[in-house]
Design a protein around this motif. Structure first.
Motif, PDB file in Angstrom:
ATOM      1  N   ALA A  41      41.599 -52.000  17.512  1.00  0.00           N
ATOM      2  CA  ALA A  41      42.302 -52.808  16.508  1.00  0.00           C
ATOM      3  C   ALA A  41      41.304 -53.446  15.548  1.00  0.00           C
ATOM      4  CB  ALA A  41      43.134 -53.887  17.196  1.00  0.00           C
ATOM      5  N   ASP A  42      41.637 -53.437  14.269  1.00  0.00           N
ATOM      6  CA  ASP A  42      40.733 -53.944  13.234  1.00  0.00           C
ATOM      7  C   ASP A  42      40.310 -55.390  13.466  1.00  0.00           C
ATOM      8  OD1 ASP A  42      40.912 -51.524  12.019  1.00  0.00           O
ATOM      9  OD2 ASP A  42      42.098 -52.189  10.301  1.00  0.00           O
ATOM     10  N   SER A  43      41.210 -56.210  13.997  1.00  0.00           N
ATOM     11  CA  SER A  43      40.958 -57.652  14.105  1.00  0.00           C
ATOM     12  C   SER A  43      40.127 -58.041  15.327  1.00  0.00           C
ATOM     13  CB  SER A  43      42.287 -58.411  14.145  1.00  0.00           C
ATOM     14  OG  SER A  43      43.065 -57.982  15.255  1.00  0.00           O
ATOM     15  N   ARG A  44      39.858 -57.092  16.211  1.00  0.00           N
ATOM     16  CA  ARG A  44      39.082 -57.397  17.413  1.00  0.00           C
ATOM     17  C   ARG A  44      37.623 -56.995  17.235  1.00  0.00           C
ATOM     18  NH1 ARG A  44      42.349 -55.391  22.673  1.00  0.00           N
ATOM     19  NH2 ARG A  44      40.324 -55.956  23.590  1.00  0.00           N
ATOM     20  N   ASP A  45      36.743 -57.617  18.035  1.00  0.00           N
ATOM     21  CA  ASP A  45      35.334 -57.252  17.939  1.00  0.00           C
ATOM     22  C   ASP A  45      34.968 -56.231  19.014  1.00  0.00           C
ATOM     23  OD1 ASP A  45      35.055 -58.668  20.308  1.00  0.00           O
ATOM     24  OD2 ASP A  45      34.073 -60.386  19.384  1.00  0.00           O
ATOM     25  N   LEU A  46      33.779 -55.654  18.876  1.00  0.00           N
ATOM     26  CA  LEU A  46      33.351 -54.598  19.793  1.00  0.00           C
ATOM     27  C   LEU A  46      33.198 -55.114  21.220  1.00  0.00           C
ATOM     28  CD1 LEU A  46      30.664 -52.800  17.577  1.00  0.00           C
ATOM     29  CD2 LEU A  46      33.101 -52.289  17.788  1.00  0.00           C
ATOM     30  N   ALA A  47      32.730 -56.362  21.362  1.00  0.00           N
ATOM     31  CA  ALA A  47      32.517 -56.925  22.699  1.00  0.00           C
ATOM     32  C   ALA A  47      33.812 -57.012  23.488  1.00  0.00           C
ATOM     33  CB  ALA A  47      31.877 -58.308  22.581  1.00  0.00           C
ATOM     34  N   SER A  48      34.930 -57.231  22.800  1.00  0.00           N
ATOM     35  CA  SER A  48      36.214 -57.369  23.497  1.00  0.00           C
ATOM     36  C   SER A  48      36.651 -56.057  24.144  1.00  0.00           C
ATOM     37  CB  SER A  48      37.295 -57.867  22.533  1.00  0.00           C
ATOM     38  OG  SER A  48      37.612 -56.876  21.567  1.00  0.00           O
ATOM     39  N   TYR A  49      36.056 -54.941  23.697  1.00  0.00           N
ATOM     40  CA  TYR A  49      36.329 -53.636  24.312  1.00  0.00           C
ATOM     41  C   TYR A  49      35.201 -53.223  25.258  1.00  0.00           C
ATOM     42  CZ  TYR A  49      40.110 -52.944  20.909  1.00  0.00           C
ATOM     43  OH  TYR A  49      41.265 -53.060  20.168  1.00  0.00           O
ATOM     44  N   ASN A  50      34.264 -54.150  25.493  1.00  0.00           N
ATOM     45  CA  ASN A  50      33.103 -53.891  26.351  1.00  0.00           C
ATOM     46  C   ASN A  50      32.253 -52.736  25.818  1.00  0.00           C
ATOM     47  OD1 ASN A  50      31.484 -54.609  28.534  1.00  0.00           O
ATOM     48  ND2 ASN A  50      32.422 -53.105  29.894  1.00  0.00           N
ATOM     49  N   ILE A  51      32.152 -52.654  24.498  1.00  0.00           N
ATOM     50  CA  ILE A  51      31.304 -51.644  23.862  1.00  0.00           C
ATOM     51  C   ILE A  51      29.864 -52.138  23.906  1.00  0.00           C
ATOM     52  CG2 ILE A  51      30.751 -50.532  21.657  1.00  0.00           C
ATOM     53  CD1 ILE A  51      33.783 -50.556  21.077  1.00  0.00           C
ATOM     54  N   ARG A  52      28.966 -51.267  24.404  1.00  0.00           N
ATOM     55  CA  ARG A  52      27.580 -51.653  24.642  1.00  0.00           C
ATOM     56  C   ARG A  52      26.632 -50.686  23.930  1.00  0.00           C
ATOM     57  NH1 ARG A  52      30.640 -51.289  28.901  1.00  0.00           N
ATOM     58  NH2 ARG A  52      29.787 -49.251  29.432  1.00  0.00           N
ATOM     59  N   MET A  53      25.346 -50.868  24.205  1.00  0.00           N
ATOM     60  CA  MET A  53      24.330 -49.978  23.649  1.00  0.00           C
ATOM     61  C   MET A  53      24.646 -48.524  24.007  1.00  0.00           C
ATOM     62  SD  MET A  53      21.392 -49.646  22.009  1.00  0.00           S
ATOM     63  CE  MET A  53      20.364 -51.121  22.060  1.00  0.00           C
ATOM     64  N   HIS A  54      24.647 -47.657  22.990  1.00  0.00           N
ATOM     65  CA  HIS A  54      24.845 -46.214  23.122  1.00  0.00           C
ATOM     66  C   HIS A  54      26.259 -45.822  23.573  1.00  0.00           C
ATOM     67  CE1 HIS A  54      20.220 -46.068  23.770  1.00  0.00           C
ATOM     68  NE2 HIS A  54      20.526 -46.045  22.488  1.00  0.00           N
ATOM     69  N   SER A  55      27.223 -46.740  23.417  1.00  0.00           N
ATOM     70  CA  SER A  55      28.611 -46.360  23.699  1.00  0.00           C
ATOM     71  C   SER A  55      29.054 -45.282  22.711  1.00  0.00           C
ATOM     72  CB  SER A  55      29.540 -47.576  23.576  1.00  0.00           C
ATOM     73  OG  SER A  55      29.378 -48.450  24.671  1.00  0.00           O
ATOM     74  N   THR A 113      32.330 -37.396  15.573  1.00  0.00           N
ATOM     75  CA  THR A 113      33.232 -36.759  14.615  1.00  0.00           C
ATOM     76  C   THR A 113      33.214 -35.253  14.867  1.00  0.00           C
ATOM     77  OG1 THR A 113      31.597 -36.294  12.883  1.00  0.00           O
ATOM     78  CG2 THR A 113      32.511 -38.521  12.949  1.00  0.00           C
ATOM     79  N   ILE A 114      34.074 -34.521  14.166  1.00  0.00           N
ATOM     80  CA  ILE A 114      34.111 -33.068  14.377  1.00  0.00           C
ATOM     81  C   ILE A 114      32.835 -32.400  13.872  1.00  0.00           C
ATOM     82  CG2 ILE A 114      36.622 -32.899  14.322  1.00  0.00           C
ATOM     83  CD1 ILE A 114      36.399 -31.966  11.430  1.00  0.00           C
ATOM     84  N   GLY A 115      32.091 -33.095  13.024  1.00  0.00           N
ATOM     85  CA  GLY A 115      30.856 -32.522  12.488  1.00  0.00           C
ATOM     86  C   GLY A 115      29.610 -32.950  13.233  1.00  0.00           C
ATOM     87  N   GLY A 116      29.762 -33.778  14.268  1.00  0.00           N
ATOM     88  CA  GLY A 116      28.598 -34.262  15.004  1.00  0.00           C
ATOM     89  C   GLY A 116      28.726 -35.746  15.309  1.00  0.00           C
ATOM     90  N   SER A 117      27.597 -36.440  15.365  1.00  0.00           N
ATOM     91  CA  SER A 117      27.595 -37.869  15.699  1.00  0.00           C
ATOM     92  C   SER A 117      26.957 -38.679  14.579  1.00  0.00           C
ATOM     93  CB  SER A 117      26.825 -38.122  17.000  1.00  0.00           C
ATOM     94  OG  SER A 117      27.459 -37.497  18.097  1.00  0.00           O
ATOM     95  N   ILE A 118      27.477 -39.883  14.390  1.00  0.00           N
ATOM     96  CA  ILE A 118      26.911 -40.829  13.438  1.00  0.00           C
ATOM     97  C   ILE A 118      26.417 -42.034  14.232  1.00  0.00           C
ATOM     98  CG2 ILE A 118      27.392 -42.367  11.491  1.00  0.00           C
ATOM     99  CD1 ILE A 118      29.589 -40.409  10.650  1.00  0.00           C
ATOM    100  N   THR A 119      25.166 -42.406  14.039  1.00  0.00           N
ATOM    101  CA  THR A 119      24.593 -43.560  14.734  1.00  0.00           C
ATOM    102  C   THR A 119      24.677 -44.789  13.840  1.00  0.00           C
ATOM    103  OG1 THR A 119      23.047 -42.139  15.955  1.00  0.00           O
ATOM    104  CG2 THR A 119      22.536 -44.486  15.862  1.00  0.00           C
ATOM    105  N   LEU A 120      25.208 -45.886  14.387  1.00  0.00           N
ATOM    106  CA  LEU A 120      25.315 -47.134  13.640  1.00  0.00           C
ATOM    107  C   LEU A 120      24.615 -48.256  14.398  1.00  0.00           C
ATOM    108  CD1 LEU A 120      29.085 -47.153  12.525  1.00  0.00           C
ATOM    109  CD2 LEU A 120      27.097 -46.457  11.169  1.00  0.00           C
ATOM    110  N   ASP A 121      23.908 -49.104  13.674  1.00  0.00           N
ATOM    111  CA  ASP A 121      23.324 -50.320  14.246  1.00  0.00           C
ATOM    112  C   ASP A 121      24.287 -51.470  13.967  1.00  0.00           C
ATOM    113  OD1 ASP A 121      20.923 -49.140  15.170  1.00  0.00           O
ATOM    114  OD2 ASP A 121      20.097 -49.200  13.147  1.00  0.00           O
TER     115      ASP A 121
END
Length: 207
Positions: A169-183, A126-134
């Protein structure tokens, strides 16, 4: 077992992951003082359970209550044709440890288990820094936005997330975008704020 109101045909005894046969002695099973026996109040040693895959496919399997959770994964893998060994099994919100035996996990007839990919950490820029999510890799984008709602106070339907130049897109999951650890995922703050202002103006009748 009159103290618990069950006849001998209504339950089984299990020790060290094995069912005890009625015609065997305790010495045969090397049971001595301090040993723990588990009572399973069902007249058979098998259960029919459902396993919900990350794709929402439902697999029904018959399993023995003395099997460890890791064996349930193997049986499920053989049914679906791909590995889930690196994923976790959940009963409701309870994560099942691979070494646990089914009867230790309160699993019974018609229990529903859910397969989830192991938790990964992603960074929301974000413009204010980073947010880490599990999150889990099969988490839906809209659910990730729900997590951000509590941190940024911007409604889910007004948020825009971008990964490698693509709007998520809201209806898709993270894996479908090849989002991995620390993406790294970009929170498109300007677009989100502009959409928020336009929505507010329309609500108030401004032109």
């Amino acid at each position: 077992m009159s103290n618990v109101g069950l006849g001998s045909k209504q339950f089984s005894l299990i020790h060290d992951g094995k069912f005890l046969e009625d015609d065997k002695t305790l010495a045969f099973y090397k049971i001595n003082g301090g040993s723990t026996l588990h009572m399973v109040s069902i007249p058979r040693d098998k259960l029919l359970i459902s396993v919900v895959m990350p794709t929402e496919e439902i697999v029904k399997i018959e399993v023995k209550v003395a099997l460890p959770v890791c064996d349930i994964k193997t049986i499920t893998e053989n049914r679906v044709g791909y590995s889930i060994n690196s994923m976790d099994l959940f009963l409701g919100k309870q994560k099942l440890e691979d070494s646990k035996i089914l009867y230790q996990c309160d699993i019974n007839e018609e229990s529903v288990l859910k397969v989830k990919s192991k938790t990964i950490q992603i960074l929301i820029k974000t413009i204010g820094g980073s947010i880490t999510l599990d999150v889990h890799r099969h988490e839906l984008v809209k659910d990730v936005k729900g997590m951000l709602l509590h941190k940024l106070n911007i409604p889910v339907h007004l948020q825009k997330l971008v990964f490698e130049g693509k709007n998520l897109a809201d209806s898709r999951d993270l894996a479908s975008y090849n989002i991995r650890m620390h993406s790294n995922i970009i929170f498109d703050f300007r677009s989100s704020v502009s959409t928020y202002i336009m929505s507010y103006q329309q609500h108030c009748g401004f032109k």
